[in-house]
Write a protein that holds these residues in place. Structure first.
Motif, short mmCIF file in Angstrom:
data_model
loop_
_atom_site.label_atom_id
_atom_site.label_comp_id
_atom_site.label_asym_id
_atom_site.label_seq_id
_atom_site.Cartn_x
_atom_site.Cartn_y
_atom_site.Cartn_z
N ASP A 130 -5.56 0.89 -6.59
CA ASP A 130 -5.84 1.62 -5.35
C ASP A 130 -5.86 0.68 -4.14
O ASP A 130 -6.76 0.74 -3.29
CB ASP A 130 -7.16 2.39 -5.44
N ASN A 131 -4.86 -0.22 -4.10
CA ASN A 131 -4.66 -1.16 -2.99
C ASN A 131 -5.76 -2.20 -2.86
O ASN A 131 -5.95 -2.80 -1.79
CB ASN A 131 -4.51 -0.42 -1.65
N THR A 132 -6.50 -2.43 -3.92
CA THR A 132 -7.42 -3.56 -3.98
C THR A 132 -7.02 -4.43 -5.16
O THR A 132 -6.35 -3.98 -6.10
CB THR A 132 -8.88 -3.11 -4.14
N ASP A 142 2.91 2.74 2.08
CA ASP A 142 2.87 3.61 3.25
C ASP A 142 4.16 3.50 4.07
O ASP A 142 4.18 3.84 5.25
CB ASP A 142 1.65 3.30 4.11
N ASP A 199 2.71 0.77 -8.99
CA ASP A 199 2.33 0.15 -7.72
C ASP A 199 2.70 -1.33 -7.72
O ASP A 199 3.14 -1.88 -8.72
CB ASP A 199 0.84 0.36 -7.42
N ASP A 250 4.25 -5.01 4.22
CA ASP A 250 3.09 -5.87 4.36
C ASP A 250 3.49 -7.31 4.01
O ASP A 250 4.59 -7.56 3.50
CB ASP A 250 1.97 -5.37 3.44
N GLU A 264 -2.09 -6.20 5.84
CA GLU A 264 -1.54 -4.85 5.90
C GLU A 264 -0.83 -4.61 7.22
O GLU A 264 -1.38 -4.87 8.29
CB GLU A 264 -2.66 -3.83 5.72
N ASN A 269 -3.03 -4.43 -8.82
CA ASN A 269 -3.26 -3.49 -7.73
C ASN A 269 -3.93 -2.23 -8.30
O ASN A 269 -3.34 -1.50 -9.08
CB ASN A 269 -1.93 -3.13 -7.06
N ASP A 305 0.81 -1.22 0.00
CA ASP A 305 0.00 0.00 0.00
C ASP A 305 0.84 1.27 0.00
O ASP A 305 0.30 2.37 0.15
CB ASP A 305 -0.97 0.00 1.18
#
Length: 499
Positions: free
Chosen positions: A349-351, A277, A330, A281, A297, A347, A275
């Motif tokens: 938007d992290n889904t 950040d 990403d 993960d 996460e 990926n 993600d």
């Protein structure tokens, strides 16, 4: 540092978020085209790795295999010659290699080989000569004789890194049917290693209760953001991590949960900042009633959110990896189950609701066993700036590469244009009467074995087409949005944004 405590074994498993159940053929600008590296590997493939062992700046392919006979295994090297893997040559004549790691153990600036091997003498007495050993590299891919570090039966799970922060390379290993991880501290130049046992204070923490050594999956990574290497490992109950308390290789032996405990038998793990950040993960391949790929996460400091299921598989997920598969900046995921069904999860938007199946596995006629994938390696081996895939399997004895290609670009010049359309129609397989006879270079861009209007829809909707004066004339003859007819009068139905 936060104090993370292990919760009760009797807690109920938290609810999971199911992002997708079934791989689908979706519109994407990226395709992976299979090209067999060798028609048949020389034996059952045990381990596969990429490493620049000859110091020429590109990643070579190293494969360990055994033909199924005692004392006949070897380690083979496919040299990378400007993006093309050469035929294999014997690198080291060694028996069954359950784990390979490449690291500069002697500090001379090149990659040495660290091996966990198993050899059973063919004398009827089940005598073994199992060891962890390393081979010094002279910098050009020539290796020394074996330097034995430890005689350890059924060893595997080798991972190297500077665990104690002293500037040299240490490593960890494990042993089948053991609740112990072994940490080997490099005391200088790889000549002497000091063994430290990392055994859990939790009696239910059983790492490797499995008859297959390759299912001992460990990662060295900084899970809590304190700039040292912790250990992430699979267990028969799930995934945990062991905290490097002081950066000097002293580990807190009560493990921290990644996955809920008890949960599932974890088979494979990979860590990456999914993600973006700035923490790591965890991606997991597992087996619980059906196989599944999941990710957890990192919420910060090594505390993890509930499982997010990426996709279910036909059987247990044997190998997982994470990389930017489509070049959009990403981290995507890729995994394979027992039957070599390979899927990459895009990926968005992290889904990971968009799942793409790599070319389907077709076992040889009469093949009695499941292929059992060994590794999925993601590497830009051909130096064209995108992520390619290298795949190996044990029973199938298969070693293959999947080149990352632009959908529609059949002449591989980096552009989908009129030249590609000319080439595919000249191939003469468009909507013919022969089933499953089309390849990517013949217009099969949705991996169904056929070249028909559905492939053109995929290509044009992916937005890859580069129009020019010549291409406009050719596209005028073919309309993928009117079911592939060649009738000029249907041009009116073309969406306005297309050339």
């Amino acid at each position: 540092m936060a104090d993370f405590k292990r919760t009760s074994r009797n807690r109920s498993t938290p609810s999971t978020r199911l992002e997708s159940l079934e791989p689908r053929h979706l519109m994407t600008a990226t395709a992976f085209v299979e090209a067999s590296l060798t028609p048949q590997a020389l034996g059952y493939i045990l381990s596969t790795e990429i490493a620049d062992i000859d110091g020429d700046g590109d990643g070579d392919l190293i494969v360990s295999n055994t033909p199924g006979s005692y004392g006949m295994g070897d380690l083979r090297w496919h040299r990378n010659d400007d993006g093309v893997f050469a035929e294999s040559q014997v690198l080291i004549d060694v028996d069954e290699v359950w784990s390979i790691e490449f690291a500069d153990l002697d500090g001379d600036g090149d990659l040495d080989i660290l091996l966990a091997t198993q050899h059973t003498f063919d004398n009827g007495n089940d005598e073994t000569d199992d060891s962890i050993a390393w081979y010094a590299n002279d910098g050009q891919g020539n290796f020394s004789n074996r330097i034995v570090i430890d005689q350890l039966e059924n060893s595997g799970g080798l991972v190297a890194g500077d665990i104690d922060g002293d500037g040299d390379v240490d490593f960890i290993a494990s042993q089948r049917h053991s609740d112990e991880i072994r940490y080997y501290e490099n005391l200088g130049n790889g000549l002497t290693f000091q063994l430290h046992s990392i055994a859990s204070d939790d009696s239910t923490f059983l790492l490797n209760n499995t008859p297959r050594p390759w299912e001992q999956s460990h990662v060295l990574a900084d899970m809590d953001g304190d700039a040292d290497l912790d250990i992430v490992t699979t267990t028969i109950y799930g995934v945990v991590w062991l905290e490097n308390l002081d950066g000097a290789g002293n580990f807190f032996t009560l493990p921290h949960d990644v996955s809920p405990i008890p949960a599932f038998e974890a088979i494979a793990i990979h860590v990456a900042d999914i993600d973006q950040d700035d923490d790591l993960d965890v991606v997991v391949g597992s087996d619980i009633s059906v196989g599944r790929a999941s990710w957890f996460e990192n919420l910060g400091g090594g505390q993890f959110a509930d499982e997010v299921i990426i996709g279910l598989a036909d059987d247990q997920v044997e190998t997982v990896n994470a990389a930017d598969m489509d070049g959009d900046g990403d981290i995507d995921l890729i995994y394979a189950d027992w039957w070599a069904n390979m899927t990459w999860a895009e990926n968005v938007d992290n889904t990971f609701t968009q799942l793409h199946r790599l070319p389907n596995y077709s076992p040889p006629e009469g093949f009695p066993l499941f292929p059992l994938p060994r590794h999925i390696i993601v590497s830009d081996f051909d130096h064209d700036g995108d992520a390619d895939v290298i795949y190996s399997s044990y029973h199938e004895r298969k070693l293959a590469i999947f080149e990352n290609r632009l959908v529609g670009d059949v002449n591989d010049d980096g552009v989908f244009d009129s030249a590609d359309l000319v080439q595919i129609f000249q191939a003469g397989v468009y909507e013919d009467d022969i089933a499953m006879n089309a390849s990517f270079d013949q217009g099969d861009w949705n991996n169904d074995g056929e070249f028909d209007s559905a492939d053109l829809v995929v290509a044009f909707q992916a937005g890859n087409y580069s129009a020019n004066a010549k291409s406009n004339a050719l596209v005028a003859q073919f309309d993928p949005f009117t079911l592939g007819t060649f009738e000029q009068d249907k041009r009116a139905k073309r969406p306005a944004h297309l050339p």
